[in-house]
Design a protein around this motif. Structure first.
Motif, PDB file in Angstrom:
ATOM      1  N   MET A   1       0.847  -1.213   0.000  1.00 48.83           N
ATOM      2  CA  MET A   1       0.000   0.000   0.000  1.00 48.83           C
ATOM      3  C   MET A   1       0.873   1.251   0.000  1.00 48.83           C
ATOM      4  N   ALA A   2       0.450   2.262  -0.751  1.00 53.97           N
ATOM      5  CA  ALA A   2       1.242   3.486  -0.878  1.00 53.97           C
ATOM      6  C   ALA A   2       1.354   4.203   0.467  1.00 53.97           C
ATOM      7  N   SER A   3       2.455   4.947   0.634  1.00 57.11           N
ATOM      8  CA  SER A   3       2.641   5.727   1.856  1.00 57.11           C
ATOM      9  C   SER A   3       1.572   6.806   1.946  1.00 57.11           C
ATOM     10  N   THR A   4       1.162   7.083   3.173  1.00 60.70           N
ATOM     11  CA  THR A   4       0.187   8.160   3.354  1.00 60.70           C
ATOM     12  C   THR A   4       0.855   9.441   3.857  1.00 60.70           C
ATOM     13  N   ASN A   5       2.186   9.422   3.978  1.00 61.39           N
ATOM     14  CA  ASN A   5       2.893  10.650   4.349  1.00 61.39           C
ATOM     15  C   ASN A   5       2.867  11.642   3.191  1.00 61.39           C
ATOM     16  N   PRO A   6       2.966  12.927   3.512  1.00 60.67           N
ATOM     17  CA  PRO A   6       3.156  13.890   2.416  1.00 60.67           C
ATOM     18  C   PRO A   6       4.495  13.609   1.732  1.00 60.67           C
ATOM     19  N   ALA A   7       4.663  14.104   0.517  1.00 61.85           N
ATOM     20  CA  ALA A   7       5.918  13.893  -0.201  1.00 61.85           C
ATOM     21  C   ALA A   7       7.072  14.483   0.605  1.00 61.85           C
ATOM     22  N   ARG A   8       8.271  13.988   0.340  1.00 66.45           N
ATOM     23  CA  ARG A   8       9.482  14.379   1.079  1.00 66.45           C
ATOM     24  C   ARG A   8       9.652  15.912   1.098  1.00 66.45           C
ATOM     25  N   GLY A   9       9.833  16.450   2.303  1.00 69.41           N
ATOM     26  CA  GLY A   9      10.063  17.880   2.432  1.00 69.41           C
ATOM     27  C   GLY A   9       8.793  18.732   2.346  1.00 69.41           C
ATOM     28  N   MET A  10       7.632  18.080   2.186  1.00 72.70           N
ATOM     29  CA  MET A  10       6.343  18.798   2.103  1.00 72.70           C
ATOM     30  C   MET A  10       5.569  18.536   3.395  1.00 72.70           C
ATOM     31  N   ARG A  11       4.591  19.393   3.670  1.00 70.93           N
ATOM     32  CA  ARG A  11       3.853  19.259   4.925  1.00 70.93           C
ATOM     33  C   ARG A  11       2.350  19.399   4.746  1.00 70.93           C
ATOM     34  N   ASP A  12       1.599  18.604   5.525  1.00 66.70           N
ATOM     35  CA  ASP A  12       0.161  18.833   5.682  1.00 66.70           C
ATOM     36  C   ASP A  12      -0.033  19.786   6.850  1.00 66.70           C
ATOM     37  N   PHE A  13      -0.961  20.718   6.714  1.00 65.35           N
ATOM     38  CA  PHE A  13      -1.267  21.605   7.824  1.00 65.35           C
ATOM     39  C   PHE A  13      -2.662  21.284   8.352  1.00 65.35           C
ATOM     40  N   LEU A  14      -2.709  20.697   9.544  1.00 66.83           N
ATOM     41  CA  LEU A  14      -3.994  20.400  10.181  1.00 66.83           C
ATOM     42  C   LEU A  14      -4.594  21.719  10.687  1.00 66.83           C
ATOM     43  N   PRO A  15      -5.884  21.692  11.076  1.00 67.51           N
ATOM     44  CA  PRO A  15      -6.562  22.963  11.393  1.00 67.51           C
ATOM     45  C   PRO A  15      -5.818  23.875  12.366  1.00 67.51           C
ATOM     46  N   ALA A  16      -5.249  23.329  13.440  1.00 70.82           N
ATOM     47  CA  ALA A  16      -4.561  24.205  14.404  1.00 70.82           C
ATOM     48  C   ALA A  16      -3.368  24.906  13.744  1.00 70.82           C
ATOM     49  N   ASP A  17      -2.683  24.200  12.830  1.00 67.44           N
ATOM     50  CA  ASP A  17      -1.574  24.822  12.087  1.00 67.44           C
ATOM     51  C   ASP A  17      -2.076  25.930  11.171  1.00 67.44           C
ATOM     52  N   VAL A  18      -3.151  25.638  10.435  1.00 70.65           N
ATOM     53  CA  VAL A  18      -3.655  26.622   9.469  1.00 70.65           C
ATOM     54  C   VAL A  18      -4.069  27.897  10.193  1.00 70.65           C
ATOM     55  N   ARG A  19      -4.707  27.752  11.357  1.00 70.92           N
ATOM     56  CA  ARG A  19      -5.141  28.955  12.090  1.00 70.92           C
ATOM     57  C   ARG A  19      -3.939  29.819  12.466  1.00 70.92           C
ATOM     58  N   LYS A  20      -2.868  29.186  12.914  1.00 72.71           N
ATOM     59  CA  LYS A  20      -1.674  29.962  13.281  1.00 72.71           C
ATOM     60  C   LYS A  20      -1.058  30.624  12.049  1.00 72.71           C
ATOM     61  N   ARG A  21      -0.975  29.876  10.967  1.00 78.87           N
ATOM     62  CA  ARG A  21      -0.421  30.449   9.733  1.00 78.87           C
ATOM     63  C   ARG A  21      -1.269  31.645   9.280  1.00 78.87           C
ATOM     64  N   ASN A  22      -2.586  31.473   9.316  1.00 78.07           N
ATOM     65  CA  ASN A  22      -3.467  32.550   8.850  1.00 78.07           C
ATOM     66  C   ASN A  22      -3.402  33.783   9.752  1.00 78.07           C
ATOM     67  N   TYR A  23      -3.179  33.552  11.046  1.00 78.06           N
ATOM     68  CA  TYR A  23      -3.031  34.682  11.969  1.00 78.06           C
ATOM     69  C   TYR A  23      -1.817  35.527  11.568  1.00 78.06           C
ATOM     70  N   VAL A  24      -0.689  34.867  11.342  1.00 78.78           N
ATOM     71  CA  VAL A  24       0.535  35.595  10.975  1.00 78.78           C
ATOM     72  C   VAL A  24       0.369  36.256   9.603  1.00 78.78           C
ATOM     73  N   ILE A  25      -0.155  35.495   8.644  1.00 77.90           N
ATOM     74  CA  ILE A  25      -0.351  36.056   7.302  1.00 77.90           C
ATOM     75  C   ILE A  25      -1.288  37.262   7.369  1.00 77.90           C
ATOM     76  N   GLY A  26      -2.311  37.184   8.211  1.00 76.86           N
ATOM     77  CA  GLY A  26      -3.270  38.287   8.351  1.00 76.86           C
ATOM     78  C   GLY A  26      -2.580  39.566   8.814  1.00 76.86           C
ATOM     79  N   ILE A  27      -1.677  39.444   9.782  1.00 78.11           N
ATOM     80  CA  ILE A  27      -0.969  40.634  10.277  1.00 78.11           C
ATOM     81  C   ILE A  27      -0.023  41.174   9.200  1.00 78.11           C
ATOM     82  N   ILE A  28       0.648  40.285   8.500  1.00 74.65           N
ATOM     83  CA  ILE A  28       1.564  40.729   7.439  1.00 74.65           C
ATOM     84  C   ILE A  28       0.787  41.516   6.371  1.00 74.65           C
ATOM     85  N   LYS A  29      -0.355  40.951   5.943  1.00 73.75           N
ATOM     86  CA  LYS A  29      -1.191  41.636   4.947  1.00 73.75           C
ATOM     87  C   LYS A  29      -1.633  43.007   5.435  1.00 73.75           C
TER      88      LYS A  29
END
Lengths: 423, 423
Positions: B1-29
């Motif tokens: 069965m194929a790996s379920t990890n993201p490709a090497r060097g790539m990342r999945d962002f679960l909801p708690a991660d996305v919220r933090k990223r969007n907070y920082v991006i929001g201030i930068i914008k």
């Protein structure tokens, strides 16, 4: 010299475009969040094997593949595309979701309700309104077989379209179980072929579908029987239950609705606009209880919906549906001029003071003739300009000019934001 | 069965991660917009020839290339990578900007101030904090040679870091003209080689830089002379002017600052954190008056800065800098339960009523034992649960339970939002 156009089928979005896109994305996010869906983001690049075999033959052909790098690329011994490529660009947001769910089973809640708004890439032939990079706005609920999920998803998508100002939309639903029975009853063996052809009914008509079915090796009698069944009255408990739960929304059963993708297993849905020059689908989805099992040990039920951002934007533009503050937005509330080399520091300071008062302030970047500075202010459509010349500096005041009315006010810095926000 | 990890060097962002990223991006914008910068977005995929030759040899190697498709891919006769590939993933946001400016010259204002927050891809060896897909947050001003641009860009980047809560940052500036003179005076012919090596001074020290210079065929005497010049006191009118305009910010001249990219022509800048375990660069930029001319007939001056979102997020996480509403955010304000098959419609209706009152409402997706529904509410950390059982329905009321205090209130629907927003 190299072309400066974006690559074929790709687009640059200038500021006015980005503002419109962000307005629509903002409403989609807000509504999905009001339904308790959480944001997810996955990488643009997936392992090639993650994507292959999930979208049917037509889909496989359209996946953008990435060349292997360094020593991994053995050009001399390569005989097939998969010798050359190990990665690919995301083709939709559903397969990556299935991978993420299988990969994070223990970290996700029992029901995982997520939305995801990101671009996908398809090596399709570009055409009017069809791009090779485009955004999908997906919402999915993982972990429940209940038709309440279908009802909530239909409600959320309808809510979004209402909030964007659409009045002529309608949700059409069908069921893969029902379609499968029609295909089998008509004596057709290859269900995927039959559904891919049926999916084009809107575009190519019954004759076209029959022709395509025959081309795919299905007898004319079977094709006719299949299309007759599709046009007949059929009933399905799941669809009736969804209809009952959506009694306050515009939802109807459409036995000819097929949806192209091969992974659907139950309810399928589409939202269409019904009026004027821009009729047609602006989103669709369905239940896919088998997909996540392709990545993990466990079958996990799932149902989702995808809104087509690009199509929504085209129709909103054509129908003039953007609110004025989006359609006529400007890069700043006010522009600060620079009088001379000697007053640069004063202008920098004024700009920062106005920013600290909450204004968006653009500073003309160099000392220049005032006429040129005003011409630029006109070009970028800022409504106010601040002048800080020698006489203003001597008085410790600023001249504020309203570019719409021509009115000029000489006032202390502290009074500027009131004039601009009041203007 | 194929790996379920993201490709090497790539990342999945679960909801708690996305919220933090969007907070920082929001201030930068928000800060970039307060300076009058406008949003731009370019495609992830560029024509290969757009990117090649812009980033130096090391950069060229790290570009992800996309396999040609269909008939264009002539594997039998392919002998080089460029026979196989016509497209590539964006490597930074500056080269696409230069292409856009050359392509839209007549539609852009005289000074084009844009920001762009999008992912870029580099086929680098993944390491702690180094990914193959990562976001850049760029701000650039096109069309002016004035050093006011440098001052405004330094001010905006400093403003962003302050607003995010950083206190230990410092801007370091240097000048490519100054560096070029040092390189020439030391008798070194290949300026790019010298600067790529010098750029690693922080990581590998003076000895390491000397070693690398010698490996690149530069005599030890020249290498020593170059490093001595870098450590000496040097002055430059542009740098002095920038310093004077940024007198209220923490800016200093660093003669050893080199920046890896080859397209800079004037001021170069870097923002570094100076304290604790997370010292180092979190952004950089500079003036590149020659790049746009590579795409068009005309040389157009330009200067920009890029903040490294990933690094900012890592440090903010380690230092606990996210505000509580981001760090502890929940998917909904309240969960509505479903008592039985017969009451599904009532729960759907209640959920929609509460949404129309402005609440974020998640509906438990199926009738289930109340204990299981509460367990799920705990799992997703919603603060309130609404129960709509037979007795509540008989009274036309709802039981609202505060999961933190355990307090239960029986009340009409119209009073629920006050309880929840007040709680």
């Amino acid at each position: 010299m190299a072309s400066t156009n974006p690559a074929r089928g790709m687009r640059d979005f200038l500021p006015a475009d980005v503002r419109k896109r962000n307005y629509v994305i903002g409403i989609i996010k807000q509504v999905y969040e009001s339904y308790g869906f959480e944001p997810l983001e996955t990488p643009s690049v997936e392992n090639l094997e993650t994507l292959m075999g999930k979208y049917g033959d037509e889909g496989n052909q359209l996946v953008f593949k990435i060349l292997k790098r360094g020593e991994k690329l053995d050009l001399a011994n390569a005989t097939t595309e998969s010798d050359l490529s190990d990665l690919a660009l995301r083709y939709d947001l559903t397969v990556p979701l299935a991978r993420v769910v299988a990969n994070n089973k223990n970290d996700l809640p029992k029901f995982f309700k997520r939305y995801q708004i990101q671009p996908v890439w398809r090596a399709d032939r570009p055409a009017r309104g069809r791009f090779r990079e485009f955004y999908q706005c997906d919402v999915d609920c993982i972990g429940s077989e209940s038709l309440v999920v279908e009802a909530e998803i239909i409600s959320a998508a309808s809510h979004i379209l209402s909030k964007l100002g659409f009045k002529d939309f309608e949700v059409r639903i069908n069921h893969r179980g029902l379609l499968g029975k029609m295909v089998a009853d008509a004596g057709i063996e290859n269900e995927t072929d039959a559904l891919v052809a049926l999916d084009k009914l809107d575009k190519i008509g019954a004759e076209g579908v029959t022709k395509e079915l025959v081309e795919r090796g299905i007898s004319e009698a079977s094709a006719d029987n299949f299309l007759a069944a599709v046009n007949g009255n059929t009933s399905n408990d799941d669809l009736d239950a969804v209809l009952a739960m959506c009694s306050e929304l515009r939802v109807k059963i459409d036995p000819s609705l097929a949806r192209g993708l091969s992974y659907y297993t139950g309810t399928i849905m589409e939202i269409v606009l019904t009026d004027g020059d821009f009729k047609g689908s602006i989103g669709g989805g369905g239940r896919y209880d088998g997909l996540i099992g392709m990545f993990g040990k466990e079958q996990i039920p799932a149902c989702g919906f995808s809104l087509g951002l690009e199509r929504i934007l085209v129709v909103m533009e054509e129908r003039g549906m953007f609110p004025p503050e989006i359609a006529e937005s400007t890069p700043a509330d006010v522009m600060v001029t620079i009088w001379s080399e000697e007053t640069i520091a004063d202008s920098l300071k004024l700009a920062n003071e106005l920013r600290s008062q909450g204004l968006r302030v653009t500073l003309y970047p160099e000392p220049d003739k005032l006429g040129k500075q005003f011409k630029y202010a006109d070009q970028i459509k800022v409504p106010f300009v601040c002048i800080l010349g020698e006489s203003e500096l001597a008085e410790n005041k600023v001249t504020v000019k309203n570019l719409k009315t021509g009115e000029q006010t000489l006032c202390p810095t502290s009074e500027i934001s009131a004039i601009i926000l009041g203007g």
